[in-house]
Design an enzyme around this catalytic site. Structure first.
Site, PDB file in Angstrom:
ATOM      1  N   HIS A 139       0.828  -1.202   0.000  1.00 19.62           N
ATOM      2  CA  HIS A 139       0.000   0.000   0.000  1.00 19.62           C
ATOM      3  C   HIS A 139       0.863   1.252   0.000  1.00 19.62           C
ATOM      4  O   HIS A 139       2.047   1.222   0.345  1.00 19.62           O
ATOM      5  CB  HIS A 139      -0.935   0.020   1.212  1.00 19.62           C
TER       6      HIS A 139
ATOM      7  N   ASP B 258       0.415   4.861   1.873  1.00 17.68           N
ATOM      8  CA  ASP B 258      -0.397   5.288   3.009  1.00 17.68           C
ATOM      9  C   ASP B 258      -1.539   6.217   2.593  1.00 17.68           C
ATOM     10  O   ASP B 258      -1.335   7.182   1.848  1.00 17.68           O
ATOM     11  CB  ASP B 258       0.472   5.991   4.046  1.00 17.68           C
TER      12      ASP B 258
ATOM     13  N   HIS C 129       4.708  -0.034   0.252  1.00 21.57           N
ATOM     14  CA  HIS C 129       5.385  -0.784   1.306  1.00 21.57           C
ATOM     15  C   HIS C 129       4.422  -1.754   1.975  1.00 21.57           C
ATOM     16  O   HIS C 129       3.205  -1.670   1.793  1.00 21.57           O
ATOM     17  CB  HIS C 129       6.005   0.158   2.354  1.00 21.57           C
TER      18      HIS C 129
ATOM     19  N   ARG D 190       4.568   6.914  13.250  1.00 22.36           N
ATOM     20  CA  ARG D 190       4.680   7.465  11.901  1.00 22.36           C
ATOM     21  C   ARG D 190       4.244   8.923  11.893  1.00 22.36           C
ATOM     22  O   ARG D 190       3.206   9.274  12.478  1.00 22.36           O
ATOM     23  CB  ARG D 190       3.797   6.671  10.932  1.00 22.36           C
TER      24      ARG D 190
END
Length: 367
Positions: A181, A183, A332, A349
């Site tokens: 995906h 993000d 990722h 994150r």
């Protein structure tokens, strides 16, 4: 603070009498307080209005005018992870970078896709106020609609799993945990440069896979790429929201899910590179095609992303590692291979948003 993340010591029988040596051994075995307990997942009941458009100025663009756009790396040691994707850096303290150096960092990540910085305890230990200031240099900070965050800091997205709980977007009815995906690609202005680090990690496993969407596109025939350049696809956050509404991941939906249409091939606003911009997690259909046509093309592209090991890099986490990647040109996946160990994996994150994805014909690099 969620009580499900608290680790309890094993009960000791009240009738058991310990000799002095055994008492000393017991003290040695006692678990020390978790250093990053203040950053454990919190699920606030706050609700947010829809995101509004904003003008994004990419910091990497400013670095192009520097006399040496890589001067922040002058005293560093670099190792390329693969020829086309990823670098590992030693000898740079991210926490001490000037604004000009941060601009150069953005340009370096745009060119390499993923950059891994080791020995960054100073950065990690500066805490959430610093994380927010750091991320704000690169764009407007995204508040995730369903994830946990440190209490009082919704701008810091957390991933978390231990022996008793998980607050991640994970499905148990699949033969693999690999789930490529980019993000929150469903947003109108998805993320650009993203910063991620682990506060706790398993002894082994829990790596992160990255793939170059620039390289995946280049592997395709020119005729097929020309066709893909004419297409747009729908990206949806509905499934992710529904996952939380079932009570999983904390059971929170702070902002109603959105769907947005983006070009299947996008251009990076600074480098001008074209990248494939679909991903298995959020891309639902190609606009304007019949259902079977859309499904066939997306399945081919998803399989291409999944199987192209020659476009991929694997980041093995070490303590005090900070990884930065550009969501516009990479995808990722976490690797959840450590479940049976019962060990904690706790990551944070920082996710600045960038521009609305630019189609192949929309970017003027002549100026």
């Amino acid at each position: 603070m969620s009580t499900t993340t608290t680790e309890l010591a094993q009960p000791v029988s009240a009738t058991l009498k310990l000799r002095p040596a055994e008492e000393m051994d017991k003290k040695k075995d006692e678990v020390e307080p978790y250093r990053y307990a203040h950053l454990l997942p919190h699920f606030s009941q706050d609700h947010y209005p829809p995101l509004t458009p904003f003008e994004h100025v990419d910091p990497g663009q400013r670095a192009l005018s520097h006399s040496n756009p890589r001067s922040f790396l002058e005293n560093a040691t670099l190792v390329e992870l693969t020829p086309n994707l990823g670098s590992e850096v030693h000898g740079v303290n991210l926490a001490e970078l000037s604004n000009d150096a941060r601009d150069q960092l953005a340009l370096e990540v745009a060119r390499r896709g993923v950059v891994v910085f080791r020995d960054q305890q100073d950065f990690i230990d500066r805490g959430p106020e610093f994380y927010k200031a750091w991320g704000s240099h690169f764009g407007r900070l995204h508040i995730h609609p369903t994830s946990g965050h440190p209490e009082g800091y919704p701008e810091v997205h957390l991933v978390y799993r231990d022996a008793n709980s998980t607050f991640n977007f994970e499905y148990d009815d699949s033969i693999t945990t690999t789930f490529w995906h980019s993000d929150v690609s469903y947003e109108l202005q998805p993320p650009g440069l993203t910063t991620f680090f682990l506060l706790a990690q398993p002894t082994t496993g829990g790596d992160t896979l990255f793939t170059s969407q620039v390289s995946t596109l280049k592997k395709l025939s020119p005729q097929f790429v020309a066709f893909l350049r004419t297409l747009k696809a729908l990206h949806s956050g509905v499934e992710q929201a529904d996952f939380s509404r079932t009570g999983r991941r904390g059971g929170i939906v702070r902002r109603e899910p959105v769907e947005n249409v983006h070009p299947v091939v996008r251009r990076h606003p600074v480098t001008g590179e074209e990248a494939l911009y679909v991903n298995r997690q959020f891309t639902r259909r190609i606009v304007g095609l019949k259902r079977e046509e859309s499904e066939s093309i997306l399945k081919f592209l998803f399989d291409h992303i999944d199987k192209s090991a020659d476009n991929q890099a694997r980041v093995k986490w070490q303590p005090n590692t900070v990884v930065l990647w550009d969501n516009r040109i990479t995808a990722h996946s976490a690797v959840v291979d450590y479940k049976n160990s019962g060990e904690r994996r706790h990551g944070a994150r920082i996710t600045p948003q960038a521009e609305k994805p630019i189609g192949p014909e929309e970017l003027d690099l002549s100026s």
